[in-house]
Write an enzyme that holds these catalytic residues in place. Structure first.
Site, PDB file in Angstrom:
ATOM      1  CG  ASP A   8      66.196   8.800  47.178  1.00 15.60           C
ATOM      2  OD1 ASP A   8      65.635   9.146  48.226  1.00 15.60           O
ATOM      3  OD2 ASP A   8      65.737   9.032  46.041  1.00 15.60           O
ATOM      4  CD  GLU A  11      85.705  -4.967  53.605  1.00 17.61           C
ATOM      5  OE1 GLU A  11      86.121  -4.218  54.508  1.00 17.61           O
ATOM      6  OE2 GLU A  11      86.177  -6.072  53.337  1.00 17.61           O
TER       7      GLU A  11
HETATM    8  C1  NOJ Z   1      63.076   9.840  49.262  1.00 16.19           C
HETATM    9  C2  NOJ Z   1      63.663  11.105  49.793  1.00 16.19           C
HETATM   10  O1  NOJ Z   1      63.868  10.971  51.182  1.00 16.19           O
HETATM   11  C3  NOJ Z   1      62.687  12.209  49.447  1.00 16.19           C
HETATM   12  O2  NOJ Z   1      63.013  13.415  50.089  1.00 16.19           O
HETATM   13  C4  NOJ Z   1      62.659  12.340  47.946  1.00 16.19           C
HETATM   14  O3  NOJ Z   1      61.659  13.293  47.595  1.00 16.19           O
HETATM   15  C5  NOJ Z   1      62.331  11.013  47.263  1.00 16.19           C
HETATM   16  N1  NOJ Z   1      63.037   9.896  47.845  1.00 16.19           N
HETATM   17  C6  NOJ Z   1      62.675  11.065  45.789  1.00 16.19           C
HETATM   18  O4  NOJ Z   1      64.065  11.113  45.609  1.00 16.19           O
END
Ligand code: NOJ
Ligand code: CA
Length: 483
Positions: free
Chosen positions: A188, A244
């Protein structure tokens, strides 16, 4: 490093909304496990579970309060072990969501390890950085009186990846899941891991950012509040810990800035395609630009943005499925897209303050009012299970669900990088090896000057005789094998 993920179809599960097993109205891990036979039938290679960790839900799981615990409403570690075993037995790999740029403000680290976070002192924020969901990226911690940095909601303080002890702690998290048998990670907000050390202002600019942003962020050149040049050390830590196992990065930056991330990651999402208009030229431009960066994980919808039928129009949803599943690279399919779901209503008031409830409604399994999702009150209402559901479409050869399944089967035979072909205005046509793919983005039929045997059409009658040649119906797409 080439691997199974290179051309994988990865099915994104938003755990709260996939399948509830105990009537509390919230999807859970046993619910997901009970739907594995469906995913096996559909033919996906892997699933990506949006965060399943303990969380106070300020950002529905993207505010993690314990990286190695399953949220009680989703189940237990034992449930995850069972899910992994069952999925692996069916040849389905499991990717977890790794939330690395921030934690929940309720994570014990925030109190016990303040050195894991980014702080500033003084009466005013040290710079003009804006949070992704609007407002300043700095909030005051009432306990210490200091300002902490948060790239997203104030409940999500940013971690300091310059701290080697933080790096080691997060590497431990990655190893923990690897040892349990997790096959890889969607990572993320990777571009938010490391920011300018001197905390310089983002300069003002009149150049538009090529991806949609919160209105507060437009007009700023986002060069210091994210994507600092020292990002490599942070990414290298994750790479080493993952071994990996593939790392697929969510890097929300213009294509030319994603390249350094591909030194350590296996692929990054191609967001320019997701945000392109449904128009042959714009789609082609987004695809070419993304590919110039390297390994792309294609994505046309997820739990953050309007669904395909809402954004590109219901009439284009089938052709969009053909596009997503015939490009070279991995393809991420968001749950519900395979039955043609559109966005539902926003919450009133929205549960997600950024109004993303619309694309997070529960999966529609049965054509009954509860959609087969839960025997209890669902956490978000169902949209239209009587109109579209897995049950109604599964044995229907002309359904969009059958199209997805056929596409997933056909794509296994398609090889090679896409090469654009000449085609009439409105038609995006490309060749991959002996396969030809043509997508009519227009609302009118177009002559199709491509010879080849029809392997798949997005809708019955997509390819029609036209004098001596053939034409492609409005909003339709086909896959041909060159003769
Ligand atoms: C991207 C995620 O897909 C989203 O749902 C989230 O609010 C933000 N990153 C922050 O973690
Ligand atoms: Ca439940």
């Amino acid at each position: 490093m080439p691997g199974w993920w290179d051309s994988a179809v990865v099915y994104e599960i938003y755990p709260r909304s996939f399948q509830d097993s105990n009537g509390d109205g919230v999807g859970d891990l046993p619910g997901i496990a009970s739907r594995l036979p469906y995913l096996e039938w559909l033919g996906v290679d892997a699933v990506w579970l949006a965060p399943i960790y303990a969380s106070p839900l300020a950002d529905f799981g993207y505010d993690v309060s314990d990286h190695t615990a399953v949220a009680p409403e989703y189940g237990t570690l034992a449930d995850l072990d069972a899910l992994l075993e069952d999925a692996h037995g069916r040849g389905i790999r499991v990717l977890l969501d790794l939330v690395v740029s921030h934690t929940s403000i309720e994570h014990p680290w925030f109190r016990d390890r303040p050195d894991f976070y980014v702080w500033a002192d003084g009466p005013e924020p040290p710079n003009n950085w804006i949070a992704s969901f609007g407002g300043p990226a700095w909030s005051r911690d009432p306990r210490s009186g200091r300002l902490y940095l948060h790239s997203f909601y104030p409940e999500q303080p940013d971690l300091d990846w310059r701290n080697p002890e933080l790096r080691e702690a997060m590497a431990g998290v990655v190893r923990f899941w690897r040892e349990r048998g997790v096959d890889g990670f969607r990572v993320d907000a990777v571009d938010r891991m490391v920011k300018d050390l001197a905390l310089r202002d983002d300069p003002v600019t009149s150049e538009p950012f090529p991806l949609p942003l919160h209105a507060d962020l437009t007009g700023l050149d986002l060069i210091h509040s994210r994507d600092a040049p020292e990002i490599g050390v942070a990414l290298g830590t994750l790479r080493e810990a993952a071994g990996e196992a593939p790392l697929i990065g969510e890097v929300y930056l213009p294509v030319e800035r994603v390249i350094p991330y591909l030194d350590s990651f296996d692929a990054v999402f191609g967001f320019e395609l997701l945000h392109a208009e449904w128009d042959a030229e714009q789609l082609a431009a987004a695809i070419v630009r993304s590919q110039s960066a390297g390994a792309i994980a294609w994505v046309t919808s997820n739990h953050d943005f309007p669904r395909v039928a809402t954004r590109w129009g219901e009439r284009n949803a089938r052709a969009a499925a053909v596009l997503l599943l015939t490009l070279g690279g991995s393809a991420f399919v968001y749950m519900g897209e395979e039955i043609g779901m559109a966005d539902g209503p926003g919450g009133d008031p929205p549960l997600d303050r950024f109004d993303r409830d619309r694309c997070r409604h529960p999966m529609q399994w049965e054509s009954e009012p509860d959609g087969g999702f839960s025997t209890g009150e669902p956490w978000l209402p169902l949209v239209d299970p009587e109109v579209r559901s897995v049950a109604d479409q599964r044995d229907e050869p002309d359904s969009i669900l059958s199209l997805f399944r056929n596409l997933i089967a056909v794509r296994r035979e398609i090889d090679g990088q896409p090469e654009r072909l000449d085609a009439p205005a409105g038609v995006l046509a490309f060749r991959r090896g002996e396969h030809l793919i043509a997508i009519n983005t227009a609302d009118r039929p177009a002559p199709l000057p491509l010879a080849g045997e029809l392997l798949l059409e997005s809708v019955a009658g997509a390819l029609q005789p036209d004098g001596d040649g053939r034409r492609l119906a409005a909003n339709a797409a086909v896959v041909l094998r060159a003769g």
